[in-house]
Design a protein around this motif. Structure first.
Motif, mmCIF file in Angstrom:
data_model
loop_
_atom_site.group_PDB
_atom_site.id
_atom_site.type_symbol
_atom_site.label_atom_id
_atom_site.label_comp_id
_atom_site.label_asym_id
_atom_site.label_seq_id
_atom_site.Cartn_x
_atom_site.Cartn_y
_atom_site.Cartn_z
ATOM 1 N N ASP A 18 0.834 -1.212 0.000
ATOM 2 C CA ASP A 18 0.000 0.000 0.000
ATOM 3 C C ASP A 18 0.866 1.259 0.000
ATOM 4 O O ASP A 18 0.572 2.229 -0.706
ATOM 5 C CB ASP A 18 -0.942 0.018 1.199
ATOM 6 C CG ASP A 18 -2.059 -1.008 1.096
ATOM 7 O OD1 ASP A 18 -2.318 -1.487 -0.035
ATOM 8 O OD2 ASP A 18 -2.661 -1.340 2.137
ATOM 9 N N GLU A 19 1.930 1.265 0.790
ATOM 10 C CA GLU A 19 2.850 2.404 0.816
ATOM 11 C C GLU A 19 3.500 2.598 -0.550
ATOM 12 O O GLU A 19 3.633 3.719 -1.032
ATOM 13 C CB GLU A 19 3.948 2.197 1.869
ATOM 14 C CG GLU A 19 3.464 2.282 3.287
ATOM 15 C CD GLU A 19 4.572 1.961 4.282
ATOM 16 O OE1 GLU A 19 5.761 1.884 3.888
ATOM 17 O OE2 GLU A 19 4.259 1.796 5.473
ATOM 18 N N PHE A 20 3.888 1.475 -1.162
ATOM 19 C CA PHE A 20 4.508 1.531 -2.482
ATOM 20 C C PHE A 20 3.552 2.127 -3.505
ATOM 21 O O PHE A 20 3.926 2.990 -4.299
ATOM 22 C CB PHE A 20 4.953 0.128 -2.903
ATOM 23 C CG PHE A 20 5.570 0.062 -4.274
ATOM 24 C CD1 PHE A 20 6.876 0.476 -4.478
ATOM 25 C CD2 PHE A 20 4.848 -0.421 -5.353
ATOM 26 C CE1 PHE A 20 7.449 0.417 -5.731
ATOM 27 C CE2 PHE A 20 5.404 -0.483 -6.606
ATOM 28 C CZ PHE A 20 6.721 -0.068 -6.800
ATOM 29 N N VAL A 21 2.308 1.683 -3.471
ATOM 30 C CA VAL A 21 1.311 2.187 -4.409
ATOM 31 C C VAL A 21 1.097 3.683 -4.211
ATOM 32 O O VAL A 21 1.119 4.461 -5.161
ATOM 33 C CB VAL A 21 -0.027 1.418 -4.274
ATOM 34 C CG1 VAL A 21 -1.142 2.107 -5.038
ATOM 35 C CG2 VAL A 21 0.139 -0.010 -4.753
ATOM 36 N N GLY A 35 1.092 -3.599 -13.945
ATOM 37 C CA GLY A 35 2.480 -3.928 -13.674
ATOM 38 C C GLY A 35 3.007 -3.445 -12.330
ATOM 39 O O GLY A 35 4.179 -3.625 -12.039
ATOM 40 N N LEU A 36 2.149 -2.812 -11.528
ATOM 41 C CA LEU A 36 2.617 -2.279 -10.253
ATOM 42 C C LEU A 36 3.049 -3.391 -9.294
ATOM 43 O O LEU A 36 4.047 -3.237 -8.589
ATOM 44 C CB LEU A 36 1.514 -1.430 -9.621
ATOM 45 C CG LEU A 36 1.971 -0.343 -8.684
ATOM 46 C CD1 LEU A 36 2.980 0.569 -9.337
ATOM 47 C CD2 LEU A 36 0.787 0.476 -8.215
ATOM 48 N N GLU A 37 2.347 -4.489 -9.283
ATOM 49 C CA GLU A 37 2.725 -5.596 -8.414
ATOM 50 C C GLU A 37 4.046 -6.204 -8.859
ATOM 51 O O GLU A 37 4.875 -6.571 -8.028
ATOM 52 C CB GLU A 37 1.623 -6.648 -8.367
ATOM 53 C CG GLU A 37 0.415 -6.132 -7.626
ATOM 54 C CD GLU A 37 -0.569 -7.219 -7.259
ATOM 55 O OE1 GLU A 37 -0.395 -8.359 -7.702
ATOM 56 O OE2 GLU A 37 -1.503 -6.911 -6.505
ATOM 57 N N ARG A 38 4.273 -6.269 -10.161
ATOM 58 C CA ARG A 38 5.550 -6.773 -10.668
ATOM 59 C C ARG A 38 6.690 -5.854 -10.228
ATOM 60 O O ARG A 38 7.736 -6.311 -9.790
ATOM 61 C CB ARG A 38 5.499 -6.868 -12.192
ATOM 62 C CG ARG A 38 6.807 -7.344 -12.810
ATOM 63 C CD ARG A 38 6.776 -7.304 -14.327
ATOM 64 N NE ARG A 38 6.385 -6.014 -14.867
ATOM 65 C CZ ARG A 38 7.198 -4.959 -14.968
ATOM 66 N NH1 ARG A 38 8.438 -5.045 -14.558
ATOM 67 N NH2 ARG A 38 6.765 -3.823 -15.460
ATOM 68 N N ARG A 39 6.470 -4.553 -10.314
ATOM 69 C CA ARG A 39 7.491 -3.583 -9.907
ATOM 70 C C ARG A 39 7.755 -3.674 -8.400
ATOM 71 O O ARG A 39 8.894 -3.550 -7.962
ATOM 72 C CB ARG A 39 7.070 -2.175 -10.295
ATOM 73 C CG ARG A 39 7.124 -1.967 -11.801
ATOM 74 C CD ARG A 39 6.461 -0.703 -12.267
ATOM 75 N NE ARG A 39 6.947 0.476 -11.593
ATOM 76 C CZ ARG A 39 6.333 1.645 -11.634
ATOM 77 N NH1 ARG A 39 5.223 1.784 -12.323
ATOM 78 N NH2 ARG A 39 6.829 2.674 -11.005
ATOM 79 N N PHE A 40 6.707 -3.908 -7.624
ATOM 80 C CA PHE A 40 6.877 -4.059 -6.179
ATOM 81 C C PHE A 40 7.693 -5.320 -5.881
ATOM 82 O O PHE A 40 8.605 -5.296 -5.046
ATOM 83 C CB PHE A 40 5.509 -4.123 -5.492
ATOM 84 C CG PHE A 40 5.591 -4.268 -3.999
ATOM 85 C CD1 PHE A 40 6.134 -3.264 -3.217
ATOM 86 C CD2 PHE A 40 5.121 -5.402 -3.364
ATOM 87 C CE1 PHE A 40 6.211 -3.385 -1.827
ATOM 88 C CE2 PHE A 40 5.191 -5.534 -1.988
ATOM 89 C CZ PHE A 40 5.734 -4.521 -1.221
ATOM 90 N N ALA A 41 7.387 -6.407 -6.587
ATOM 91 C CA ALA A 41 8.149 -7.649 -6.395
ATOM 92 C C ALA A 41 9.620 -7.426 -6.762
ATOM 93 O O ALA A 41 10.517 -7.909 -6.059
ATOM 94 C CB ALA A 41 7.543 -8.773 -7.236
ATOM 95 N N GLU A 42 9.881 -6.677 -7.830
ATOM 96 C CA GLU A 42 11.268 -6.356 -8.195
ATOM 97 C C GLU A 42 11.946 -5.595 -7.070
ATOM 98 O O GLU A 42 13.104 -5.851 -6.747
ATOM 99 C CB GLU A 42 11.304 -5.500 -9.461
ATOM 100 C CG GLU A 42 11.023 -6.235 -10.738
ATOM 101 C CD GLU A 42 10.941 -5.304 -11.938
ATOM 102 O OE1 GLU A 42 11.137 -4.074 -11.784
ATOM 103 O OE2 GLU A 42 10.687 -5.809 -13.040
ATOM 104 N N ALA A 95 5.687 6.509 7.310
ATOM 105 C CA ALA A 95 6.076 5.285 6.630
ATOM 106 C C ALA A 95 6.186 5.437 5.125
ATOM 107 O O ALA A 95 7.101 4.908 4.533
ATOM 108 C CB ALA A 95 5.112 4.164 6.987
ATOM 109 N N PRO A 96 5.262 6.134 4.422
ATOM 110 C CA PRO A 96 5.386 6.203 2.978
ATOM 111 C C PRO A 96 6.687 6.829 2.507
ATOM 112 O O PRO A 96 7.096 6.612 1.388
ATOM 113 C CB PRO A 96 4.191 7.043 2.546
ATOM 114 C CG PRO A 96 3.182 6.841 3.621
ATOM 115 C CD PRO A 96 3.996 6.694 4.876
ATOM 116 N N ALA A 97 7.373 7.588 3.325
ATOM 117 C CA ALA A 97 8.636 8.188 2.909
ATOM 118 C C ALA A 97 9.693 7.131 2.635
ATOM 119 O O ALA A 97 10.691 7.402 2.005
ATOM 120 C CB ALA A 97 9.127 9.158 3.975
ATOM 121 N N SER A 98 9.467 5.900 3.104
ATOM 122 C CA SER A 98 10.455 4.855 2.883
ATOM 123 C C SER A 98 10.610 4.524 1.406
ATOM 124 O O SER A 98 11.608 3.974 1.006
ATOM 125 C CB SER A 98 10.075 3.601 3.666
ATOM 126 O OG SER A 98 8.853 3.096 3.200
#
Length: 184
Positions: A18-21, A35-42, A95-98
């Motif tokens: 969620d933070e990544f999104v 492709g957002l989930e793929r990018r998160f997995a990367e 947290a989202p700043a991470s």
């Protein structure tokens, strides 16, 4: 009610997503979300299919993978093992700043959309014309990777020795680059 460690880690992994999104997509639409989930997995250093298995609860997040997630997402050690309400005393609240800054890395994985575009462009060119692409890429990268020319040597130095040094430097630079595999 106490939640088991596997459930806590899953909840925290979903919080990381969620933070990544929210850090990646400012104005979400269907095209952006692809492709957002793929990018998160990367980002986490795992295969997209493995991330999918974690989300569907067919795989659990073990100790080593939890630490890998924390490191990739700039969280303190042990963050994945704490329930959402419990925070460490020294943990920052934002947290989202991470996800705001990319970690300095050189693992060969594209970091953003621009890099993915370039890699995709080069790959599609190479797949259509392997020999031509290989020659042109090596020429281009040779220009970029060749060390800057040294100032002209004094008149007493042998020009032949300088030419040998340049050729030697070029040969050393080429040895550091893995050759492209020939298409079968």
């Amino acid at each position: 009610m106490t939640q088991d460690l596997a459930g806590i880690r899953l909840d925290n992994a979903l919080r990381l997503f969620d933070e990544f999104v929210s850090a990646t997509v400012k104005h979400p639409d269907a095209a952006t979300l692809r492709g957002l989930e793929r990018r998160f997995a990367e980002r986490l250093g795992i295969q997209p299919s493995y991330w999918s298995q974690i989300k569907s609860r067919s795989r659990q997040i073990g100790e080593r993978l939890a630490r890998q997630f924390e490191q990739a997402c700039h969280k303190p050690q042990g963050w994945m093992d704490r329930p959402a309400g419990a925070t460490a005393p020294a943990a920052p609240a934002a947290a989202p700043a991470s996800f705001s800054a990319e970690p300095p890395r050189d693992d060969g994985v594209p970091r953003d959309d621009d890099e993915r575009f370039i890699v995709g462009l080069v790959l599609s060119y190479y797949r259509r014309h392997p020999q031509r692409a290989r020659a042109r890429l090596l020429d281009l990268l040779g220009e970029v990777l060749t060390p800057p020319a040294a100032p002209p040597p004094p008149a007493t130095a042998s020009a032949k020795a300088v030419a040998v040094d340049d050729a030697d430097a070029w040969a050393r630079a080429q040895r550091g680059i893995a050759p492209l595999k020939k298409k079968r």
